[in-house]
Design an enzyme around this catalytic site. Structure first.
Site, PDB file in Angstrom:
ATOM      1  N   GLY A   7      24.435  17.161  -2.487  1.00 46.70           N
ATOM      2  CA  GLY A   7      24.618  16.000  -3.360  1.00 46.70           C
ATOM      3  C   GLY A   7      23.310  15.294  -3.659  1.00 46.70           C
ATOM      4  CB  ALA A   9      22.075  14.250  -8.643  1.00 45.82           C
ATOM      5  N   GLY A  95      27.652  12.148   6.476  1.00 45.79           N
ATOM      6  CA  GLY A  95      27.923  10.728   6.262  1.00 45.79           C
ATOM      7  C   GLY A  95      29.084  10.492   5.323  1.00 45.79           C
ATOM      8  CG  HIS A 152      30.888  -0.688   0.097  1.00 45.82           C
ATOM      9  ND1 HIS A 152      31.687  -1.120   1.128  1.00 45.82           N
ATOM     10  CD2 HIS A 152      29.848  -0.030   0.672  1.00 45.82           C
ATOM     11  CE1 HIS A 152      31.159  -0.717   2.286  1.00 45.82           C
ATOM     12  NE2 HIS A 152      30.040  -0.052   2.032  1.00 45.82           N
ATOM     13  CE  LYS A 156      33.118   2.794   0.542  1.00 43.39           C
ATOM     14  NZ  LYS A 156      32.607   4.138   0.858  1.00 43.39           N
TER      15      LYS A 156
HETATM   16  P1  NAD Z   1      27.462   9.383  -4.972  1.00 41.53           P
HETATM   17  O1  NAD Z   1      28.694   9.579  -5.759  1.00 41.53           O
HETATM   18  O2  NAD Z   1      26.341   8.608  -5.576  1.00 41.53           O
HETATM   19  O3  NAD Z   1      26.858  10.790  -4.489  1.00 41.53           O
HETATM   20  C1  NAD Z   1      27.635  11.875  -4.098  1.00 41.53           C
HETATM   21  C2  NAD Z   1      26.992  13.106  -4.705  1.00 41.53           C
HETATM   22  O4  NAD Z   1      27.663  14.253  -4.196  1.00 41.53           O
HETATM   23  C3  NAD Z   1      27.136  13.117  -6.240  1.00 41.53           C
HETATM   24  O5  NAD Z   1      25.868  13.349  -6.840  1.00 41.53           O
HETATM   25  C4  NAD Z   1      28.096  14.259  -6.478  1.00 41.53           C
HETATM   26  O6  NAD Z   1      27.876  14.921  -7.717  1.00 41.53           O
HETATM   27  C5  NAD Z   1      27.776  15.150  -5.274  1.00 41.53           C
HETATM   28  N1  NAD Z   1      28.794  16.183  -5.058  1.00 41.53           N
HETATM   29  C6  NAD Z   1      30.138  16.087  -5.239  1.00 41.53           C
HETATM   30  N2  NAD Z   1      30.727  17.279  -5.014  1.00 41.53           N
HETATM   31  C7  NAD Z   1      29.736  18.142  -4.670  1.00 41.53           C
HETATM   32  C8  NAD Z   1      29.701  19.521  -4.343  1.00 41.53           C
HETATM   33  N3  NAD Z   1      30.822  20.280  -4.343  1.00 41.53           N
HETATM   34  N4  NAD Z   1      28.510  20.086  -4.039  1.00 41.53           N
HETATM   35  C9  NAD Z   1      27.373  19.361  -4.064  1.00 41.53           C
HETATM   36  N5  NAD Z   1      27.336  18.043  -4.405  1.00 41.53           N
HETATM   37  C10 NAD Z   1      28.508  17.444  -4.697  1.00 41.53           C
HETATM   38  O7  NAD Z   1      27.932   8.689  -3.613  1.00 41.53           O
HETATM   39  P2  NAD Z   1      27.035   8.032  -2.454  1.00 41.53           P
HETATM   40  O8  NAD Z   1      27.027   6.557  -2.627  1.00 41.53           O
HETATM   41  O9  NAD Z   1      25.745   8.766  -2.309  1.00 41.53           O
HETATM   42  O10 NAD Z   1      27.964   8.319  -1.194  1.00 41.53           O
HETATM   43  C11 NAD Z   1      28.354   9.640  -0.853  1.00 41.53           C
HETATM   44  C12 NAD Z   1      29.277   9.597   0.347  1.00 41.53           C
HETATM   45  O11 NAD Z   1      28.546   9.082   1.467  1.00 41.53           O
HETATM   46  C13 NAD Z   1      30.494   8.692   0.185  1.00 41.53           C
HETATM   47  O12 NAD Z   1      31.583   9.255   0.894  1.00 41.53           O
HETATM   48  C14 NAD Z   1      30.055   7.389   0.842  1.00 41.53           C
HETATM   49  O13 NAD Z   1      31.123   6.609   1.290  1.00 41.53           O
HETATM   50  C15 NAD Z   1      29.239   7.942   1.975  1.00 41.53           C
HETATM   51  N6  NAD Z   1      28.227   7.027   2.540  1.00 41.53           N
HETATM   52  C16 NAD Z   1      28.120   7.037   3.889  1.00 41.53           C
HETATM   53  C17 NAD Z   1      27.142   6.272   4.476  1.00 41.53           C
HETATM   54  C18 NAD Z   1      26.984   6.359   5.975  1.00 41.53           C
HETATM   55  O14 NAD Z   1      26.085   5.693   6.527  1.00 41.53           O
HETATM   56  N7  NAD Z   1      27.793   7.188   6.649  1.00 41.53           N
HETATM   57  C19 NAD Z   1      26.293   5.482   3.708  1.00 41.53           C
HETATM   58  C20 NAD Z   1      26.432   5.514   2.314  1.00 41.53           C
HETATM   59  C21 NAD Z   1      27.413   6.303   1.732  1.00 41.53           C
END
Ligand code: NAD
Length: 263
Positions: A7, A9, A95, A152, A156
């Site tokens: 992911g 991007a 995460g 958030h 989200k």
């Molecule tokens: P986001 O939507 O900006 O990024 C997710 C990325 O994953 C997108 O670019 C999407 O295109 C990509 N993706 C989706 N399916 C995919 C696949 N099959 N293969 C490769 N890439 C794929 O979201 P975000 O804000 O970066 O958050 C992502 C996740 O992380 C969410 O579940 C969020 O809740 C979680 N998060 C966790 C923490 C933590 O500390 N644990 C912190 C922030 C976000």
């Protein structure tokens, strides 16, 4: 240490990728995006807004060159990535939030044979808060009503946040309650008086908030608020990279950020 970011991007993928490029001991060797994403086939460095780094973004994770794979994506794609890591014995840091109970069970069994750090929040301060919330609940006891409020950004997709759920679980543990039996998500209409046992949860979605969590403990005459603000995603990304360094040295098993921090 060779790292693949899934992911790349995404909001977290971008910060992870850039922090890896800026670090002395980490090397970005792979990056994925979902099928049909415009980043597919482009140089990963350019997707990160940097110079070319010599490999392109793919839609499947190539674990052969990696010491660790970091996934902050969707539950469905994280399960696919976990299967690939398990097949090659590659360490993982995950995460992603929003797993259903069935997906979570599948994830746990898939990663059982590899070192995997899985945490709803990789910030150091939030992991300290997890402990404080349980301790405060234990000290204050049943006389205090507990409510968890999180905010958030508007993009989200899951609610409440994984961190809010963990905070509620820790408060419930301090009160010796089973969260699933006492949780109340939001309130509407004539709900009747608040029961003494319930733990309320509320999710705000607004603007570009990186993450804001409060746990309230209220009794007649006072309330206590324990609060964490994430002012940028770097709190999570730096924690995830710390977890990655931990995961490559760890024995197979499921760890959380408390293990990484030695809490
Ligand atoms: P986001 O939507 O900006 O990024 C997710 C990325 O994953 C997108 O670019 C999407 O295109 C990509 N993706 C989706 N399916 C995919 C696949 N099959 N293969 C490769 N890439 C794929 O979201 P975000 O804000 O970066 O958050 C992502 C996740 O992380 C969410 O579940 C969020 O809740 C979680 N998060 C966790 C923490 C933590 O500390 N644990 C912190 C922030 C976000």
């Amino acid at each position: 240490m060779r790292v693949v970011v899934c992911g790349i991007a995404g909001r977290m993928g971008q910060r992870l990728g850039n922090l890896i490029l800026d670090s002395d001991d980490l090397e970005l060797v792979g990056a994925t995006e979902r099928p049909e994403h415009e980043a597919l086939g482009r140089d990963a460095g350019e997707v990160l807004g940097r110079g070319a780094c010599g490999f392109t973004v793919t839609d499947t994770v190539a674990t052969a060159q990696a010491d660790v794979v970091i996934a902050f994506t969707s539950p469905e794609s994280t399960l696919v990535d976990a299967t690939a890591c398990a097949a090659t014995g590659t360490s993982m840091v995950v995460g992603t939030t929003g797993f259903t109970p069935e997906q979570l069970a599948q994830f746990h069994s898939t990663v059982a044979a590899i070192p995997c750090v899985f945490a709803p929040n990789f910030s150091t301060a939030m992991n300290v808060l997890f402990r404080l919330v349980e301790e405060a609940a234990r000290i204050l006891g049943d006389d205090y009503d507990v409510e968890v409020v999180e905010a958030h950004h508007r993009l989200k997709v899951d609610a409440p946040s994984g961190s809010a759920l963990r905070l509620a679980e820790r408060a419930a543990a301090g009160l010796e309650r089973n969260l699933s039996e006492v949780v109340v998500h939001g309130r509407q209409g004539v709900t009747g008086e608040r029961t003494r046992q319930e733990i309320g949860m509320h999710a705000l979605r607004l603007g570009d908030v990186a993450g804001d969590h409060s746990v309230y403990y209220g009794a007649p005459g006072e309330y206590l608020e324990l609060r964490h603000h994430a002012t940028s995603r770097d709190a999570f990304a730096t924690g995830a990279l710390r977890a990655a360094r931990f995961a490559v040295e760890a024995q197979p098993g499921l760890y959380d950020m408390g293990d990484v921090l030695g809490l």
